[in-house]
Design an enzyme around this catalytic site. Structure first.
Site, PDB file in Angstrom:
ATOM      1  N   ARG A   6       0.925  -1.113  -0.037  1.00 12.56           N
ATOM      2  CA  ARG A   6      -0.135   0.020   0.001  1.00 12.56           C
ATOM      3  C   ARG A   6       0.936   1.265   0.015  1.00 12.56           C
ATOM      4  O   ARG A   6       1.563   1.548   0.964  1.00 12.56           O
ATOM      5  CB  ARG A   6      -0.868   0.011   1.194  1.00 12.56           C
ATOM      6  CG  ARG A   6      -1.827   1.322   1.432  1.00 12.56           C
ATOM      7  CD  ARG A   6      -2.884   1.125   2.360  1.00 12.56           C
ATOM      8  NE  ARG A   6      -3.922   0.701   1.642  1.00 12.56           N
ATOM      9  CZ  ARG A   6      -5.196   0.408   2.130  1.00 12.56           C
ATOM     10  NH1 ARG A   6      -5.595   1.207   3.425  1.00 12.56           N
ATOM     11  NH2 ARG A   6      -6.114  -0.232   1.712  1.00 12.56           N
ATOM     12  N   GLN A  22      -9.832  -4.018  -3.983  1.00 12.83           N
ATOM     13  CA  GLN A  22     -11.150  -3.713  -3.555  1.00 12.83           C
ATOM     14  C   GLN A  22     -12.227  -4.111  -4.781  1.00 12.83           C
ATOM     15  O   GLN A  22     -13.275  -4.643  -4.354  1.00 12.83           O
ATOM     16  CB  GLN A  22     -11.183  -2.204  -3.431  1.00 12.83           C
ATOM     17  CG  GLN A  22     -12.536  -1.660  -3.079  1.00 12.83           C
ATOM     18  CD  GLN A  22     -13.014  -1.997  -1.664  1.00 12.83           C
ATOM     19  OE1 GLN A  22     -12.207  -1.914  -0.846  1.00 12.83           O
ATOM     20  NE2 GLN A  22     -14.163  -2.665  -1.613  1.00 12.83           N
ATOM     21  N   ASP A  75     -17.124   6.950  -2.402  1.00 19.62           N
ATOM     22  CA  ASP A  75     -16.103   6.750  -1.379  1.00 19.62           C
ATOM     23  C   ASP A  75     -15.980   8.338  -0.854  1.00 19.62           C
ATOM     24  O   ASP A  75     -16.543   9.010  -1.207  1.00 19.62           O
ATOM     25  CB  ASP A  75     -14.904   6.482  -2.485  1.00 19.62           C
ATOM     26  CG  ASP A  75     -13.595   5.932  -1.713  1.00 19.62           C
ATOM     27  OD1 ASP A  75     -13.690   6.017  -0.507  1.00 19.62           O
ATOM     28  OD2 ASP A  75     -12.548   6.105  -2.482  1.00 19.62           O
ATOM     29  N   CYS A 102     -16.489   1.502  -0.507  1.00 27.40           N
ATOM     30  CA  CYS A 102     -15.284   0.350  -0.242  1.00 27.40           C
ATOM     31  C   CYS A 102     -15.038   0.571   1.413  1.00 27.40           C
ATOM     32  O   CYS A 102     -14.202  -0.178   2.073  1.00 27.40           O
ATOM     33  CB  CYS A 102     -14.029   0.971  -0.820  1.00 27.40           C
ATOM     34  SG  CYS A 102     -13.909   2.725  -0.705  1.00 27.40           S
ATOM     35  N   ARG A 106     -13.814  -8.895   1.250  1.00 29.89           N
ATOM     36  CA  ARG A 106     -12.487  -8.729   1.147  1.00 29.89           C
ATOM     37  C   ARG A 106     -11.622  -9.895   1.273  1.00 29.89           C
ATOM     38  O   ARG A 106     -10.520 -10.055   0.879  1.00 29.89           O
ATOM     39  CB  ARG A 106     -12.089  -7.518   2.009  1.00 29.89           C
ATOM     40  CG  ARG A 106     -12.660  -6.062   1.484  1.00 29.89           C
ATOM     41  CD  ARG A 106     -12.097  -5.560   0.251  1.00 29.89           C
ATOM     42  NE  ARG A 106     -10.703  -5.619   0.103  1.00 29.89           N
ATOM     43  CZ  ARG A 106     -10.024  -4.436   0.525  1.00 29.89           C
ATOM     44  NH1 ARG A 106     -10.335  -3.461   0.703  1.00 29.89           N
ATOM     45  NH2 ARG A 106      -8.653  -4.666   0.456  1.00 29.89           N
TER      46      ARG A 106
HETATM   47  N1   CP Z   1     -11.404  -0.489   1.772  1.00 26.83           N
HETATM   48  C1   CP Z   1     -10.264  -0.340   2.279  1.00 26.83           C
HETATM   49  O1   CP Z   1      -9.418  -0.572   1.529  1.00 26.83           O
HETATM   50  O2   CP Z   1     -10.099  -0.233   3.467  1.00 26.83           O
HETATM   51  P1   CP Z   1      -8.774  -0.073   4.374  1.00 26.83           P
HETATM   52  O3   CP Z   1      -8.153   1.190   4.075  1.00 26.83           O
HETATM   53  O4   CP Z   1      -9.281   0.029   6.071  1.00 26.83           O
HETATM   54  O5   CP Z   1      -7.713  -1.092   4.231  1.00 26.83           O
HETATM   55  N1  NVA Z   2     -10.057   6.420  -1.824  1.00 26.22           N
HETATM   56  C1  NVA Z   2      -9.631   6.144  -0.664  1.00 26.22           C
HETATM   57  C2  NVA Z   2      -9.745   4.513  -0.214  1.00 26.22           C
HETATM   58  C3  NVA Z   2      -9.517   4.065   0.901  1.00 26.22           C
HETATM   59  C4  NVA Z   2      -9.946   2.533   1.095  1.00 26.22           C
HETATM   60  C5  NVA Z   2      -8.276   6.430  -0.089  1.00 26.22           C
HETATM   61  O1  NVA Z   2      -7.265   6.362  -0.970  1.00 26.22           O
HETATM   62  O2  NVA Z   2      -8.047   7.036   0.941  1.00 26.22           O
END
Ligand code: CP
Ligand code: NVA
Length: 300
Positions: A98, A128, A220, A260, A288
């Site tokens: 991430r 996702q 979102d 999400c 998920r």
């Molecule tokens: N939807 C999602 O990716 O949530 P998190 O940021 O909690 O992992």
């Molecule tokens: N668009 C959001 C999604 C979180 C799961 C972000 O990137 O923070």
């Protein structure tokens, strides 16, 4: 050859197979690896769902997961992502990442000899999308010949939904303010794929146009991780893009609501919608786990 999933495009030929496998793994918890596999998970940003579901997925599959906050690694003090990848590949069977910057994910994958999964970056959130389309399939029994309305920020999730919709032949209408459109190159790719699958894609300004006759409403957060400095301005700009009962009235009667998560209640969505009878957000979150099992099982 190892396979990475950095974009929804990397599942162009088998997204529906992966969803099928995920549904199978949801029904049959006895399916496991014959030997222990290890996932290393690098996180530059916070996570509730992705971290826990990846970790639980590995445990259920007879594997293990190691959580690595990028702050506690040498990535933060000058070791390159390439060197990090080369070292991690020697310890692990699979890596998730991430990141703030999509290019970092590409660089990690380029230098890794084991599969790399994008666990969200500035451009996409492919994991996702597997859970989202799995949930839609469970609820609607199909993916093509449906209309999704995505309301709000043309962000990483919107980009990945666009690609997922084109791959599965689902119509998608994105309503967002000017200057918050989905990524141009992703839009181009989605349109290219749609030449084969025949889905309609549109980006509009009026959320009512998007929601009109929609089978799925998706939203979102207005302020994604990394956009916090723009919070005040965004919260003003996105105000007309709230998913509430007035807007949802334009959708098909049996529409489903997806998000999400995490949700900012009272901002992008009202309580009555997220807690209402059309909402499937917690089943979506639960999926998920199974979709990640599906992706990891497929890659390994
Ligand atoms: N939807 C999602 O990716 O949530 P998190 O940021 O909690 O992992
Ligand atoms: N668009 C959001 C999604 C979180 C799961 C972000 O990137 O923070």
């Amino acid at each position: 050859m190892k396979r990475d999933i950095l974009s929804v495009c990397d599942m162009k030929d088998d997204l529906e197979d992966i969803i099928g496998l995920s549904i199978k793994l949801k029904k049959d918890r006895t399916i496991k690896f014959s030997d222990k596999k290890i996932l290393g998970m690098i996180f530059e940003k916070p996570s509730t769902r992705t971290r826990i579901s990846l970790e639980a997925a590995m445990i259920q599959l007879n594997g293990e997961a190691i959580y690595l906050s990028s702050k506690d690694m040498h990535l933060g003090d000058g070791e390159t992502i390439g060197d990090t990848a080369k070292v991690m590949s020697r310890f692990l069977d699979i890596i998730s990442y991430r990141a703030y910057d999509h290019n970092m994910v590409i660089e990690l994958a380029k230098n890794s000899s084991v599969p790399v999964i994008n666990a969200l970056d500035n451009l996409e959130h492919p994991m996702q999308i597997v859970a989202d389309f799995m949930t839609i399939y469970e609820k609607k029994g199909k993916l093509s010949n449906l209309k999704m309305a995505y309301i709000g920020d043309g962000n990483n999730v919107a980009n990945s939904l666009l690609l997922g919709a084109s791959i599965t032949g689902m119509d998608i209408s994105i309503a967002c303010p000017e200057y918050h459109n989905p990524d141009k190159e992703i839009l181009r790719k989605a349109k290219e794929i749609s030449l084969k699958t025949g889905n309609n894609i549109e980006v509009v300004r009026d959320p009512r146009t998007a929601v009109d006759s929609a089978d799925i409403i998706y939203t979102d957060v207005w302020v994604s991780m990394g956009d916090e400095k723009e919070r005040e301005e965004r919260e003003k700009q996105f105000r007309p893009y709230q998913v509430n009962s007035e807007l949802a009235d334009y959708a098909n009667k049996n529409y489903i609501f997806l998000h999400c998560l995490p949700a900012h209640r009272g901002m992008e969505v009202t309580d009555d919608i997220i807690d209402g009878i059309h909402s499937v957000v917690f089943e979506e979150a639960e999926n998920r786990l199974y979709s990640e099992k599906g992706v990891i099982y497929k890659l390994l």
